[in-house]
Design a protein around this motif. Structure first.
Motif, PDB file in Angstrom:
ATOM      1  N   GLU A 439       1.360  -3.768   3.598  1.00 44.24           N
ATOM      2  CA  GLU A 439       1.463  -3.532   2.157  1.00 44.24           C
ATOM      3  C   GLU A 439       0.163  -3.906   1.448  1.00 44.24           C
ATOM      4  O   GLU A 439      -0.259  -3.239   0.502  1.00 44.24           O
ATOM      5  CB  GLU A 439       2.617  -4.355   1.598  1.00 44.24           C
ATOM      6  N   LYS A 442      -2.304  -1.153   1.861  1.00 45.36           N
ATOM      7  CA  LYS A 442      -1.932  -0.060   0.955  1.00 45.36           C
ATOM      8  C   LYS A 442      -2.364  -0.387  -0.473  1.00 45.36           C
ATOM      9  O   LYS A 442      -2.955   0.451  -1.171  1.00 45.36           O
ATOM     10  CB  LYS A 442      -0.422   0.160   1.022  1.00 45.36           C
ATOM     11  N   LEU A 461      -5.928   3.018   2.987  1.00 47.74           N
ATOM     12  CA  LEU A 461      -4.643   3.717   3.017  1.00 47.74           C
ATOM     13  C   LEU A 461      -4.332   4.246   4.420  1.00 47.74           C
ATOM     14  O   LEU A 461      -3.184   4.200   4.866  1.00 47.74           O
ATOM     15  CB  LEU A 461      -4.634   4.849   1.999  1.00 47.74           C
ATOM     16  N   ALA A 464      -3.277   1.314   6.455  1.00 50.19           N
ATOM     17  CA  ALA A 464      -1.911   0.930   6.099  1.00 50.19           C
ATOM     18  C   ALA A 464      -0.898   1.844   6.778  1.00 50.19           C
ATOM     19  O   ALA A 464       0.127   1.380   7.304  1.00 50.19           O
ATOM     20  CB  ALA A 464      -1.727   0.987   4.579  1.00 50.19           C
ATOM     21  N   GLN A 476       7.691   4.625   5.289  1.00 45.65           N
ATOM     22  CA  GLN A 476       6.509   4.234   4.527  1.00 45.65           C
ATOM     23  C   GLN A 476       5.258   4.934   5.066  1.00 45.65           C
ATOM     24  O   GLN A 476       4.394   5.362   4.300  1.00 45.65           O
ATOM     25  CB  GLN A 476       6.325   2.711   4.582  1.00 45.65           C
ATOM     26  N   LEU A 480       2.840   7.643   2.957  1.00 44.35           N
ATOM     27  CA  LEU A 480       1.394   7.461   2.819  1.00 44.35           C
ATOM     28  C   LEU A 480       0.623   8.662   3.362  1.00 44.35           C
ATOM     29  O   LEU A 480      -0.332   9.148   2.740  1.00 44.35           O
ATOM     30  CB  LEU A 480       0.972   6.196   3.564  1.00 44.35           C
TER      31      LEU A 480
END
Length: 494
Positions: A439, A442, A461, A464, A476, A480
């Protein structure tokens, strides 16, 4: 089932704990020659527990040496969730008849259930009392008190939590005792379908989620028998447990489907607005979220049994967040204020600090900059208090939450500093335990995106997305990757 007195015969009463599907078969003397006993049983059978208590009390006045009357009144108090009074009556029943196996079983369940009362402390000691009572019931009637084995297994389960791994030898021993009790339950009564769910709970808590799923499936294959013997609420409890296990397996669609069944079977269940909410948030199923929150909030506002419900603040805050995501800002603001005025203490799934943060975000969306800054500053102070914690999870959450506030206030350097502190707290990275590491990558990517530093943003990103994938967080990771593919990351800020 018969109790030991040749002068008595028993009928069945059921007490259900929804989150873990707990049931006890309680025995009431029906051959009493006293009218108050018979009238009390009749009222109890119709669910008129207060009237039943009046009749049992009159019976006790005329026959104070009758242990069954105290046991029966204890059952009625239990149904009304007046556990202290129930325990007192079971104590008296056992004082009058030290071999009253059913009263030991009932007292054990009352001890167990009393831990759900808000503000209860020393729960481990209370569970130990329950185990002692179930063990005594088994010793007095090892073949007939099948429920004592089942309930004792569920009580052993409370000592097992996969997030506390590695387990001590003592916890491993308790885990084996729980499995043994459920196996014994099924050996005595192969039709005791809820024992499969009990085993599922043991495996879930131990972290053996695939094996847990197999046990829950066995229970659900017998769903008609569960409804016939224990009612729809018990079946809802099994679906709720399997849904929670699917979260651990990161099978969110399956989890969401099970929580929908819980909503259908038991409109009073708190599970769909609890663990279920986290699933529907990730799946962006906002209609189902609103439905679940509306049901529980209706109970909170209109049902006296829910006046002390510990999830009041969580429910208002959850519905507010859903309204925020739907762009219904006035409704979101109203619910956030209800959450703050509810007096709910911070706890599992509810953070007063987060309420202030999201209230600030909502005010920003309505153009109320000053009101937004006031709420975000409150949140920043509260998150700052958490960053000083010696518990890594708490400190990490403090930095993450405060960093998010800095983003909303466009103070990006402060945000970067906080997210880097989150990274430092979670290094080295353990994919099974650390929630904040991926997290933080991100969030750093989002900060750099806000600053227009796209190369650095994409670097964080992409990292992540890989970390989420390594941790089994495929939803998740997918979100992304899709945002990176389209170049539109705005929704990630919500």
């Amino acid at each position: 089932m018969e109790n030991k007195s040749k002068k008595t015969k028993s009928i069945i009463g059921i007490a259900l704990i929804i989150l873990i599907g707990m049931v006890v078969w309680s025995m009431i003397d029906t051959r009493s020659k006293w009218k108050h006993q018979e009238l009390g049983i009749a009222e109890y059978g119709q669910g008129n527990y207060k009237n039943a208590i009046k009749h049992f009390t009159s019976g006790i006045a005329s026959n104070p040496g009758n242990a069954s009357l105290y046991n029966n009144r204890g059952l009625a108090y239990f149904k009304l969730k007046e556990y202290k009074k129930a325990l007192s009556d079971y104590d008296k029943a056992l004082e009058l008849n030290t071999d009253f196996a059913v009263a030991y079983c009932n007292r054990g369940l009352a001890h167990f259930k009393s831990t759900s009362v808000p503000g209860t402390t020393e729960k481990d000691q209370i569970y130990n009392k329950a185990i002692i009572d179930f063990t005594k019931a088994i010793a007095l009637d090892p073949k007939q008190i099948v429920d004592a084995y089942y309930n004792r297994g569920l009580t052993y389960n409370q000592s097992i939590h996969y997030y506390r791994k590695p387990f001590t030898d003592e916890v491993e021993g308790t885990y084996q005792k729980a499995l043994s009790d459920f196996d014994r339950t099924l050996a005595l009564d192969p039709g005791y379908a809820l024992a499969f769910a009990g085993k599922g709970n043991a495996y879930y808590r131990h972290g053996d989620w695939n094996t847990a799923e197999e046990e829950y499936n066995k229970a659900i294959e017998l769903k008609d028998k569960i409804v016939e013997k224990w009612g729809k609420n018990s079946l809802a409890g099994v679906f709720s447990s399997r849904a929670r296990n699917y979260i651990a397996l990161n099978e969110l669609e399956k989890s969401g489907s099970d929580y929908e069944k819980v909503l259908e079977l038991d409109p009073r269940s708190t599970a769909p607005s609890g663990h279920g909410a986290s699933v529907w948030f990730q799946l962006k199923n906002y209609d189902k979220l609103i439905e679940a929150y509306n049901k529980i909030i209706d109970l909170i506002e209109n049902d006296s049994e829910f006046k002390n419900f510990s999830g009041i603040g969580r429910s208002y805050a959850g519905r507010a967040k859903t309204y925020y995501l739907l762009g219904q800002y006035d409704k979101a603001i109203a619910d956030y204020h209800k959450a703050l005025s509810s007096g709910s203490a911070e706890g599992h799934g509810y953070s007063i600090t987060e309420v202030h943060r999201y209230l600030g975000k909502t005010y920003l969306s309505t153009g109320k900059r000053q009101a937004a800054e006031n709420e975000l500053e409150k949140a920043i102070k509260l998150y700052g208090d958490k960053t000083d914690s010696k518990i890594k999870r708490v400190a990490s959450g403090g930095y993450t939450g405060r960093g998010a506030c800095w983003i909303d206030l466009e103070e990006y350097e402060n945000a970067i500093s906080d997210f880097e502190n989150t990274l430092a707290l979670n290094t080295p990275f353990d994919a099974q335990k650390d929630r904040g590491y991926a997290e933080a990558h991100k969030n750093l990517g989002l900060v750099y995106w806000k600053m227009g530093q796209m190369e650095k943003a994409n670097e964080y990103l992409n990292k992540a997305a890989g970390l989420f994938e390594d941790s089994g967080k495929k939803y998740q990771a997918k979100e992304l990757k899709e945002a990176l593919k389209t170049g539109d990351v705005k929704d990630l800020f919500s």
